[in-house]
Design an enzyme around this catalytic site. Sequence first.
Site, PDB file in Angstrom:
ATOM      1  N   SER A   1       0.866  -1.260  -0.092  1.00 48.75           N
ATOM      2  CA  SER A   1       0.034  -0.052  -0.068  1.00 48.75           C
ATOM      3  C   SER A   1       0.736   1.271  -0.052  1.00 48.75           C
ATOM      4  O   SER A   1       1.677   1.357  -0.710  1.00 48.75           O
ATOM      5  CB  SER A   1      -0.985   0.003   1.205  1.00 48.75           C
ATOM      6  OG  SER A   1      -1.893   0.816   0.976  1.00 48.75           O
TER       7      SER A   1
ATOM      8  N   ASP B   1     -10.043  -3.931  -5.316  1.00 48.80           N
ATOM      9  CA  ASP B   1      -9.357  -2.852  -4.738  1.00 48.80           C
ATOM     10  C   ASP B   1      -9.242  -1.346  -5.599  1.00 48.80           C
ATOM     11  O   ASP B   1      -9.121  -1.736  -6.504  1.00 48.80           O
ATOM     12  CB  ASP B   1      -7.862  -3.122  -4.606  1.00 48.80           C
ATOM     13  CG  ASP B   1      -7.117  -2.074  -3.822  1.00 48.80           C
ATOM     14  OD1 ASP B   1      -7.488  -1.199  -3.520  1.00 48.80           O
ATOM     15  OD2 ASP B   1      -5.848  -2.325  -3.551  1.00 48.80           O
TER      16      ASP B   1
ATOM     17  N   HIS C   1      -8.154  -4.482  -0.648  1.00 48.51           N
ATOM     18  CA  HIS C   1      -7.026  -4.001  -0.208  1.00 48.51           C
ATOM     19  C   HIS C   1      -6.754  -4.399   1.311  1.00 48.51           C
ATOM     20  O   HIS C   1      -7.370  -4.438   2.032  1.00 48.51           O
ATOM     21  CB  HIS C   1      -7.307  -2.485  -0.261  1.00 48.51           C
ATOM     22  CG  HIS C   1      -5.886  -1.634  -0.415  1.00 48.51           C
ATOM     23  ND1 HIS C   1      -5.234  -1.290  -1.221  1.00 48.51           N
ATOM     24  CD2 HIS C   1      -5.482  -0.816   1.101  1.00 48.51           C
ATOM     25  CE1 HIS C   1      -4.029  -0.755  -0.712  1.00 48.51           C
ATOM     26  NE2 HIS C   1      -4.406  -0.454   0.531  1.00 48.51           N
TER      27      HIS C   1
END
Length: 302
Positions: A147, A244, A274
């Site tokens: 991320s 995501d 995610h």
Amino acid sequence: MTARLRAAQVASYHTLTVPQARAVLERVTAMQAPEVPVAEVRDVLVPGAAGQLPARVYHPAPTRRLPLVVYVHGGGWVLGGIEPADRPCRRLAVASDCVVVSVEYRRAPETQFPGPLEDCVRAVRWLADNPQAVGADAEHLVLLGDSAGGNLVAATALCLRDGGGPRADRQILLYPCLAPARTSTFASYERYADGPLMTRAEMEWFWDHYLPSEADGEDPRAAPLRAVDLSGLPPATVVVAELDPLRDEGLAYADRLRAAGVPTEVTVYQGAAHGFWWLDGEMRQASELTEQLARRLRAGRE
């Protein structure tokens, strides 16, 4: 999984203050599977851009010099740290037979761009120059981030390329955020704007805390997808989640790496959302990802 989050009264990050959001992440990561034993786990300090940074070393075989994986945690530059990522790092160190060093960079909004990136660049350079401090092999260096950590790893690779190294053997980007959310036109941002697990509004909240100004979003050190030249970067492994908002920008970055001549492998985890690597107590794909990463890190050594 989303039902469990609702039952745990996990609010959307963008509706909270920063301290509240950090407390919510602690409840989310409590859903992780139990920790696995590692032969040696120790906390150390490594140099950052403005002082010492906490880091945690996971060494599965302290009597051997093993490849070094520098891990940069996710959390939108605002959340996360050594503790929330502890169990995934333990599993990866054991499965991959590598030394994993998890670095806790300064977080936004207390330290905005480029501070967190400068911390990562400085820490990676020090670890590459001093692998004996963590029992690692200086000849093998891999950068791994998820991320926002994927953003920082991609940007670190750019900075190392342009600033005299060192050159990593590989960059591994797990569902990276690579360009500001507010201006994104990727289809996945529209399709999964309301999640699951991560929403467009939350990503906008994270980017707003990280960037001092909108203009900074054009800087490739903040948004690697904006980089004009991606040639000469380390080979890449890019992992994205089907459900995501960030899926399509990760795929676009992989396409651009390939076009620039960078060997790049891509995996799309079907049915995953995610942040799934941190949720191995709830999502089977998390364990599958750990095994994939371990195979990649062991490749060529067996």
